[in-house]
Design a protein around this motif. Structure first.
Motif, mmCIF file in Angstrom:
data_model
loop_
_atom_site.group_PDB
_atom_site.id
_atom_site.type_symbol
_atom_site.label_atom_id
_atom_site.label_comp_id
_atom_site.label_asym_id
_atom_site.label_seq_id
_atom_site.Cartn_x
_atom_site.Cartn_y
_atom_site.Cartn_z
ATOM 1 N N VAL A 123 12.155 26.567 30.199
ATOM 2 C CA VAL A 123 11.894 26.184 29.121
ATOM 3 C C VAL A 123 12.857 24.673 29.869
ATOM 4 C CG1 VAL A 123 11.704 24.532 26.977
ATOM 5 C CG2 VAL A 123 11.136 27.495 27.267
ATOM 6 N N LEU A 124 13.937 24.694 29.866
ATOM 7 C CA LEU A 124 14.451 23.369 29.964
ATOM 8 C C LEU A 124 14.138 23.076 31.968
ATOM 9 C CD1 LEU A 124 17.835 24.823 29.182
ATOM 10 C CD2 LEU A 124 16.777 23.148 28.223
ATOM 11 N N PHE A 125 14.253 23.878 32.211
ATOM 12 C CA PHE A 125 13.352 24.361 33.695
ATOM 13 C C PHE A 125 12.130 23.455 34.062
ATOM 14 C CE2 PHE A 125 10.907 24.746 37.549
ATOM 15 C CZ PHE A 125 12.181 24.383 38.770
ATOM 16 N N GLY A 126 11.380 23.542 32.969
ATOM 17 C CA GLY A 126 9.928 22.630 33.105
ATOM 18 C C GLY A 126 10.107 21.384 32.489
ATOM 19 N N LYS A 127 10.892 21.149 31.226
ATOM 20 C CA LYS A 127 11.328 20.476 30.642
ATOM 21 C C LYS A 127 11.565 18.741 31.640
ATOM 22 C CE LYS A 127 10.304 21.047 26.071
ATOM 23 N NZ LYS A 127 9.796 20.270 25.602
ATOM 24 N N VAL A 128 12.572 19.673 32.525
ATOM 25 C CA VAL A 128 13.120 18.456 33.627
ATOM 26 C C VAL A 128 12.570 17.951 34.921
ATOM 27 C CG1 VAL A 128 15.473 18.586 34.890
ATOM 28 C CG2 VAL A 128 15.718 19.302 33.165
ATOM 29 N N PHE A 129 11.655 19.553 35.048
ATOM 30 C CA PHE A 129 10.631 18.855 36.043
ATOM 31 C C PHE A 129 9.868 17.894 35.877
ATOM 32 C CE2 PHE A 129 6.814 20.106 38.141
ATOM 33 C CZ PHE A 129 6.978 20.016 39.808
ATOM 34 N N MET A 130 8.694 18.267 34.246
ATOM 35 C CA MET A 130 7.650 16.940 34.052
ATOM 36 C C MET A 130 8.285 15.880 33.744
ATOM 37 S SD MET A 130 5.675 19.739 34.709
ATOM 38 C CE MET A 130 3.776 18.781 33.919
ATOM 39 N N LYS A 131 9.808 15.444 33.353
ATOM 40 C CA LYS A 131 10.243 14.620 33.099
ATOM 41 C C LYS A 131 9.915 13.908 34.148
ATOM 42 C CE LYS A 131 11.609 11.249 30.579
ATOM 43 N NZ LYS A 131 10.812 9.795 29.843
ATOM 44 N N LEU A 132 10.596 14.430 35.544
ATOM 45 C CA LEU A 132 10.702 14.358 36.864
ATOM 46 C C LEU A 132 9.616 13.459 37.463
ATOM 47 C CD1 LEU A 132 13.972 15.676 38.153
ATOM 48 C CD2 LEU A 132 14.265 13.575 37.303
ATOM 49 N N LEU A 133 8.314 14.032 37.295
ATOM 50 C CA LEU A 133 7.028 13.790 37.891
ATOM 51 C C LEU A 133 6.499 12.713 37.226
ATOM 52 C CD1 LEU A 133 5.192 15.164 39.626
ATOM 53 C CD2 LEU A 133 4.247 16.652 37.852
ATOM 54 N N ASP A 134 6.709 12.346 35.491
ATOM 55 C CA ASP A 134 6.001 11.671 35.148
ATOM 56 C C ASP A 134 7.211 10.074 35.675
ATOM 57 O OD1 ASP A 134 4.239 13.162 34.045
ATOM 58 O OD2 ASP A 134 5.619 13.119 32.104
ATOM 59 N N THR A 135 7.615 10.830 36.144
ATOM 60 C CA THR A 135 8.822 9.211 36.790
ATOM 61 C C THR A 135 8.352 9.002 37.391
ATOM 62 O OG1 THR A 135 10.446 10.003 34.958
ATOM 63 C CG2 THR A 135 11.252 8.587 36.571
ATOM 64 N N ALA A 136 8.573 9.714 38.846
ATOM 65 C CA ALA A 136 7.900 9.591 40.395
ATOM 66 C C ALA A 136 6.399 8.818 39.775
ATOM 67 C CB ALA A 136 8.136 11.205 40.751
ATOM 68 N N ILE A 137 5.616 9.818 39.296
ATOM 69 C CA ILE A 137 4.193 9.156 39.028
ATOM 70 C C ILE A 137 4.377 7.643 38.937
ATOM 71 C CG2 ILE A 137 1.793 9.074 38.040
ATOM 72 C CD1 ILE A 137 2.804 12.352 37.426
ATOM 73 N N HIS A 138 4.762 7.376 37.187
ATOM 74 C CA HIS A 138 4.779 5.636 37.401
ATOM 75 C C HIS A 138 5.251 4.972 38.109
ATOM 76 C CE1 HIS A 138 4.878 7.848 32.731
ATOM 77 N NE2 HIS A 138 3.402 7.407 33.062
ATOM 78 N N ALA A 139 6.668 5.139 38.956
ATOM 79 C CA ALA A 139 7.019 4.829 39.889
ATOM 80 C C ALA A 139 6.498 4.177 40.943
ATOM 81 C CB ALA A 139 8.063 5.167 40.305
ATOM 82 N N ILE A 140 5.207 5.410 41.158
ATOM 83 C CA ILE A 140 4.823 5.187 42.420
ATOM 84 C C ILE A 140 3.138 3.834 41.616
ATOM 85 C CG2 ILE A 140 2.628 6.096 43.592
ATOM 86 C CD1 ILE A 140 4.293 8.403 43.979
ATOM 87 N N GLU A 141 3.268 4.616 41.046
ATOM 88 C CA GLU A 141 1.786 3.392 40.048
ATOM 89 C C GLU A 141 2.195 2.016 40.018
ATOM 90 O OE1 GLU A 141 0.452 5.387 36.474
ATOM 91 O OE2 GLU A 141 -0.822 6.722 37.688
ATOM 92 N N ARG A 142 3.719 1.757 39.943
ATOM 93 C CA ARG A 142 3.977 0.545 39.666
ATOM 94 C C ARG A 142 4.487 -0.679 40.953
ATOM 95 N NH1 ARG A 142 7.245 2.659 35.033
ATOM 96 N NH2 ARG A 142 8.972 2.906 36.367
ATOM 97 N N SER A 143 4.682 0.375 41.684
ATOM 98 C CA SER A 143 5.215 0.440 43.384
ATOM 99 C C SER A 143 4.023 -0.754 43.793
ATOM 100 C CB SER A 143 5.872 0.965 44.671
ATOM 101 O OG SER A 143 3.951 2.206 44.390
#
Length: 272
Positions: free
Chosen positions: A252-272
């Protein structure tokens, strides 16, 4: 104004927006009281049976877990399994995206992979584990099994996302001569990412289930699966429940951390 996250998944041509704050609070409140309820049921059932070898109490599990955490063998087992299972998961992500892109570009490649993916999805995990033990050392078995179980999910979802890319956007890109990496960046990324994210969410739990199952059957020394098997052999119910709780918690912890990092990466790419 409250920020909202927009899910790019579409249904019947409509775009849906989810209020992040409200949904998260409601979900968290439900989970807390539900967890407390089932813990109480577990405790009462254990007290009613009066035989911890059949059903250990949650209190005993927590006490045993506290003892395990203070040992070096515990952290070695967690790190052993974590590195291998997560490694198989990451390899499956990379291979799934690559195979989906190649299948979209080359029809012969898609036809070549179709029966293989169908067989992987239909074959029981235990059958794969037993078959793979013939060729793969037990220490590397969880890597391959996690990879094998996650690969079809990533591949199928990403390929479907590519096929469902808005044709009007592609026609516009063709008119304005937007090609290569720019087309991938500005068109395919936004269209495929919801499918990829959904596939990751489904795969995260599956990779841990299949990886631990591989360790239980292969019994590599110093793994969580080996600890589970030893607990079963010696009828050590507190250890069995404690290690099961560790698997759930780490997953569960790995899943939450991974999905959080994935969402952060997606938003960073969309804003760039």
């Amino acid at each position: 104004m409250r920020r909202s996250t927009t899910a790019d998944n579409r249904k019947d041509g409509k775009r849906f927006t989810v209020r992040k704050g409200t949904a998260a609070k409601a979900g968290t409140g439900f989970r807390v009281w539900a967890i407390v309820f089932w813990l109480v049921v577990w405790q009462l059932t254990s007290m009613a049976l009066g035989q911890e070898i059949l059903l250990v109490s949650p209190v005993s599990v927590l006490l045993r877990l506290g003892t395990l955490i203070r040992t070096l063998a515990f952290w070695h087992a967690v790190s052993f399994s974590f590195i291998r299972i997560v490694g198989g998961f990451v390899l499956a992500l990379l291979a799934g995206v690559l195979f989906a892109a190649l299948s979209f570009c080359f029809s012969w490649f898609r036809e070549l992979l179709h029966p293989l993916m169908a067989v992987i999805k239909a074959t029981p995990v235990a059958s794969f584990i037993i078959l793979c033990l013939v060729w793969i050392p037990s220490r590397g078995l969880s890597v391959f099994i996690s990879f094998l179980m996650v690969l079809p999910i990533i591949y199928t979802n990403v390929l479907e996302g590519i096929h469902h890319t808005d044709r009007q956007l592609l026609e516009m890109a063709e008119i304005f001569r937007v090609r290569g990496l720019r087309r991938i960046r500005y068109i395919y990324f936004s269209q495929v990412m919801p499918y990829f994210r959904s596939a990751c969410g489904v795969s995260l739990g599956l990779c841990w289930k299949s990886g631990i199952a591989a360790e239980v059957i292969g019994m590599p020394d110093g793994s969580i699966g080996d600890m589970l098997y030893q607990a079963k052999i010696y009828l050590d119910t507190p250890d069995l429940f404690a290690w099961t709780f560790v698997i759930i918690l780490v997953s569960v912890l790995f899943g939450k951390v991974f999905m959080k990092l994935l969402d952060t990466a997606i938003h960073a790419i969309e804003r760039s």
